[in-house]
Design an enzyme around this catalytic site. Structure first.
Site: not given
Ligand SMILES: NC(=O)c1ccc[n+]([C@@H]2O[C@H](COP(=O)([O-])OP(=O)(O)OC[C@H]3O[C@@H](n4cnc5c(N)ncnc54)[C@H](OP(=O)(O)O)[C@@H]3O)[C@@H](O)[C@H]2O)c1
Length: 321
Positions: A57, A127, A208-209
């Site tokens: 990230y 990951h 939360l999509g």
């Protein structure tokens, strides 16, 4: 806030964690560095003790941010990070190019320890599976890191039931991270029962999509080119419109419960199993507070039946990636 245990590992965390990825990666830039440091610290004040980041990230900047923000709370919070990608010529990990060779895992562990400013990584996930490296070697390498005191718990992300079993036989897996939400339930067939049987906690990502299940995205919403949703098939104007039925369902239930669609989406996940800990991502305090409100929403077995029956009749349009 209510605490939950991730499977049989003994790892105890707040019932909702905080996904930190979008603070530095995969979304339009927001705020400055100090704003995000303050935001993470305010989430600790609100009872969040579980934080999700990864080497990739940024790359690196998200771990650096999380490490800086959480340094004053060392020992009181759990930081999860992830390894598993090949570096490019500049040494930056490339998403989509797996590398879980033992020497690479050890290198990432050393570097992540420094970026996170910790003596041991609380939870170290692979990951993505690496088809070139037997999972037994991956688990064995993390086992060595645990024996050396550099890592506390082993995790996997987006793994198959077979890989989970094989890894767990070498080094017990504390948590599996996988996409799971009202509009992506594929893990219910095989993965969830495997986690339950082996005593592995489940950490649903994108709960939360990617924002859709909050009901605040419609076909007029535009995404910056730096936002991964700009290339996601579920976020074309057509798919957003076609999937509106999911939001109508969430709006109906949230109306009955005096809640919001985001809260119902999270409460539904929390109600599936007591060892499930979703990690919604947000960068705004009012959204964080809204999401944390989900922990106190009780969905009865009738509510769950109603939601499950309704959602099973909706054919969601668009691939998830
Ligand atoms: N293991 C993996 O491969 C993997 C893959 C993807 C993600 N993850 C992890 O999972 C975490 C969460 O996933 P995600 O960020 O993809 O998806 P998510 O948590 O489902 O959704 C995040 C999006 O929803 C918005 N949002 C959050 N709460 C909201 C609310 N109450 N009302 C309106 N909008 C709201 C956020 O906006 P703002 O940020 O602007 O507030 C953000 O755009 C990530 O941070 C990362 O740590 C892991």
């Amino acid at each position: 806030m209510e605490k939950r245990k991730l499977g049989n590992s003994g790892l105890e965390v707040s019932a909702l964690g905080l996904g930190c990825m979008r603070m530095s990666f995969g979304d339009s830039p927001i705020g400055d560095h100090q704003d995000m440091v303050d935001f993470i610290r305010k989430s600790v004040e609100r009872g969040v003790t579980f934080f999700d980041t990864a080497e990739v990230y940024g790359p690196f900047t998200n771990e650096l941010l999380v490490g800086e923000a959480l340094e004053p709370f060392k020992g009181d919070v759990i930081i999860a990070t992830k390894f598993g990608f090949n570096p490019d010529a500049e040494g930056k990990p490339r998403p989509g190019d797996p590398n879980s060779r033992p020497e690479r895992i050890k290198q990432v562990a050393e570097e992540s320890l420094k970026r996170l400013r910790v003596d041991a990584i609380d939870l170290f996930y692979q990951h993505r599976p690496d088809p070139k490296v037997p999972i037994e070697d991956v688990a064995g390498t993390v086992k060595e890191l645990i024996q050396e005191g550099k890592v506390k718990h082993f995790g996997l992300s987006e793994s198959s039931a077979d890989l989970i079993r094989r890894a767990h036989a070498v080094q017990p897996v504390a948590a599996l991270q996988s996409e799971y939400s009202l509009w992506w339930r594929n893990i219910e067939a095989e993965i969830l029962p495997t986690c339950e049987e082996l005593g592995i906690g489940l950490v649903p990502y994108s709960p939360l999509g990617r924002g859709y299940l909050t009901g605040k995205i419609d076909e007029t919403t535009t995404f910056d080119s730096s936002d991964i949703r700009s290339k996601n098939p579920r976020f074309t104007a057509e798919a957003i419109k076609a999937n509106r039925k999911v939001i109508e369902l969430l709006e109906r239930i949230s109306g009955e419960k005096r809640a919001t669609p985001a809260q119902i989406a999270l409460a539904w996940l929390l109600a599936q199993k007591p060892w499930i800990v979703p990690i919604p991502g947000s960068r705004k305090l009012e959204r964080l507070d809204e999401n944390l409100g989900a922990v106190s929403i009780e969905l009865s077995s009738d509510d769950l039946l109603e939601i499950n029956e309704a959602i099973s009749k909706i054919a969601v349009v668009g691939d998830r990636y």
